[in-house]
Write an enzyme that holds these catalytic residues in place. Structure first.
Site, PDB file in Angstrom:
ATOM      1  N   GLU A 177       0.815  -1.209   0.000  1.00  0.00           N
ATOM      2  CA  GLU A 177       0.000   0.000   0.000  1.00  0.00           C
ATOM      3  C   GLU A 177       0.851   1.262   0.000  1.00  0.00           C
ATOM      4  OE1 GLU A 177       0.793  -1.160   4.265  1.00  0.00           O
ATOM      5  OE2 GLU A 177       0.369  -2.173   2.353  1.00  0.00           O
ATOM      6  N   SER A 227       9.142  -9.539   5.100  1.00  0.00           N
ATOM      7  CA  SER A 227       9.949  -9.795   6.296  1.00  0.00           C
ATOM      8  C   SER A 227       9.721 -11.205   6.813  1.00  0.00           C
ATOM      9  CB  SER A 227       9.596  -8.789   7.386  1.00  0.00           C
ATOM     10  OG  SER A 227       8.285  -9.023   7.877  1.00  0.00           O
ATOM     11  N   CYS A 282      16.176  -7.156  -0.204  1.00  0.00           N
ATOM     12  CA  CYS A 282      16.450  -8.359   0.582  1.00  0.00           C
ATOM     13  C   CYS A 282      17.763  -9.018   0.193  1.00  0.00           C
ATOM     14  CB  CYS A 282      15.299  -9.354   0.456  1.00  0.00           C
ATOM     15  SG  CYS A 282      15.116 -10.066  -1.189  1.00  0.00           S
TER      16      CYS A 282
END
Length: 500
Positions: A177, A227, A282
């Site tokens: 979002e 995550s 990441c």
């Protein structure tokens, strides 16, 4: 007037009806530029229903039809890559060249989807017994969902939906979002390419939308990147609801530098891998392990290069690094640097006070470099997801490998050395899913699969490549026996001799 980003359901824009909206900011200015509609349970259900209806025909469509549409989409994506990159920069903050690189990596997976017919070939064994043949085929699952992070709003969705759609599934995307516009522009390009209504849908939102996708009985599989705590939750919840899951989690990627390494090349690699895209990826290198006596020299070379990085708005061609995504994230990243000295770290560079003239309200942070970091320091233990590089010291190769393998994460890692034997040992002994040899960010090309080990991956499948095809299809084995035509009942003449 503030821009509003709505959902995409059944091949067209669907205005939000929940009454709940989230703010989207320009990270360079801190200004709220856009509102994004948050989906209710009913809106998620509408998207899944559209996908389920479309699957009735798309799942039976020919490979030729699917790949033709993928080729058209690829051409459109290539033609509009600059526009999509600009949307990414405006909402994420990364510099335009980084955003263009993101689109290019997503295009690799579209390329793979264009040739999906090769990957979907089955197998056949004839005459396994008298007149018995066995074949194996792969068929689509149905409606599948993707839940994607803010740091790559175009690339990570393209790790998922091109493969899923080319395999014959229909797709519901729940993007971040924080930067939603790229996903809607991609949906428009898919429609322009001729993708039937309902095959690709986008719903925005928060935990309400995510949880409904995880529990919806018509969603057969869920792909996630984010995550580790959320990846674990996604895997547990979706699996409990009987879904196939691939959930890619966080990372603490290490770079082991041996005494024989080219230290200039290693320093160049460490700076680009640690600070590129402001460290919000990441696969960023966030920990360098210096082996032997090279530590001081390597740190100095990294510092020299880091101090020259130009930080500024992502749409400024002179900028090499942009702001962080939100003020809250900027403050969290800064807290690791502010508390580092008390934990025994040597703060070589402190970027927490950085700002850009004329853009003082932006989410700015400079480059930070921490040396002689203890293994117990929070800056080393946690995934910071910002431009903070930790340097640890090890006396030997074995000590460095043991340090890396002790990490709960196992996403990617790299070794810098001129010794082929050491590199060979490293790639076999290291506990990580992706390994680079003198390559700091070993993200595989599209026809190999991306994924980590340990707390960096929940589920059995890596993403894209061969694993992607297997994840988005299920196997079926068919055993067949046909009577010989010569054994046909009397009166039926098929032109075969009956004297066999």
């Amino acid at each position: 007037m503030t821009k509003i980003v709505n959902h995409w359901i059944g091949g067209k824009t669907a205005e939000g009806t929940s009454g709940t909206y989230g703010p989207v900011t320009d990270p360079a200015t801190g200004e709220v530029t856009t509102k994004v509609a948050f989906a209710s349970v009913e809106e998620v259900d509408a998207a899944v229903a559209a996908a389920q209806d479309a699957f009735a025909t798309w799942g039976q469509s020919s490979l030729a039809q699917r790949t033709t549409i993928m080729f058209r989409f690829r051409a459109l994506l290539d033609a509009h890559r600059d526009e999509i990159a600009a949307l990414i920069t405006a909402e994420h903050g990364k510099v335009h060249s980084d955003a263009l690189g993101e689109v290019a990596r997503g295009l690799e997976i579209v390329d793979l989807a264009c040739g999906i017919n090769v990957q979907l070939k089955g197998e056949l064994s004839t005459q396994v017994a008298s007149r018995v043949d066995v074949s194996s085929i792969r068929q689509p699952l149905g409606v599948v969902a993707g839940i994607t992070p803010f740091n790559f709003p175009a690339m990570v969705p393209m790790w998922m939906f091109p493969m899923a759609i080319a395999c014959g599934n229909t797709f519901v995307l729940k993007p971040s979002e924080k930067d939603p516009s790229a996903s809607i522009r991609i949906a428009e390009l898919l429609a322009e390419a001729g993708l039937p209504d309902g095959v690709f849908n986008v719903v925005h939102g928060d935990k309400v939308a995510v949880d409904r996708l995880l529990e919806h009985p018509d969603v057969k599989a869920v792909s996630f990147v984010g995550s580790t705590p959320i990846a674990r939750y996604i895997h547990t919840t979706a699996s409990a609801n009987g879904k196939r899951v691939q959930a890619l989690g966080g990372a603490k990627n290490h770079m082991l530098v041996l005494p024989d390494a080219d230290l200039d090349a290693a320093a160049d690699a460490a700076v680009s891998a640690a600070y590129g895209s402001a460290g919000e990826r990441c696969m960023a290198i966030s920990a360098v392990v210096a082996v032997g006596a090279i530590g001081d020299t390597l740190v100095e070379k990294i510092r020299e290069r880091a101090e020259k990085i130009k930080i500024g708005p992502g749409n400024d061609p002179a900028s090499e690094m942009g702001p962080l995504i939100t003020k809250a994230h900027r403050d969290k990243v800064a807290s690791y640097v502010e508390g580092a000295a008390a934990e025994g770290c040597e703060v070589v560079l402190d970027g927490t006070g950085y700002t850009v003239e004329g853009f003082e309200d932006g989410h700015w942070i400079g480059l930070s470099l921490l040396d002689k970091v203890p293994a117990g320091a929070k800056a080393y233990q946690d995934e910071i997801f910002g431009p903070v590089l930790c340097v640890l010291r090890a006396d030997t190769y074995e000590e460095g490998v043991a340090l890396i393998n002790a990490s709960p994460f196992g996403n990617g890692t790299a070794i810098f050395t001129r010794d082929g034997g050491a590199a060979r040992r490293f790639q076999l002994e290291i506990e990580a899913g992706m390994v680079g040899v003198n390559v700091p960010i070993p993200v595989p090309v599209g026809y190999h699969s991306f994924g980590g080990w340990k707390d960096s991956l929940f589920g059995d499948h890596h993403i894209y490549g061969n694993d992607g095809t297997h994840f988005y299809t299920r196997g079926k084995v068919v055993t067949t026996r046909w009577p010989d035509p010569a054994d046909a009942p009397a009166g039926v003449d098929l032109g075969f001799p009956r004297n066999h």
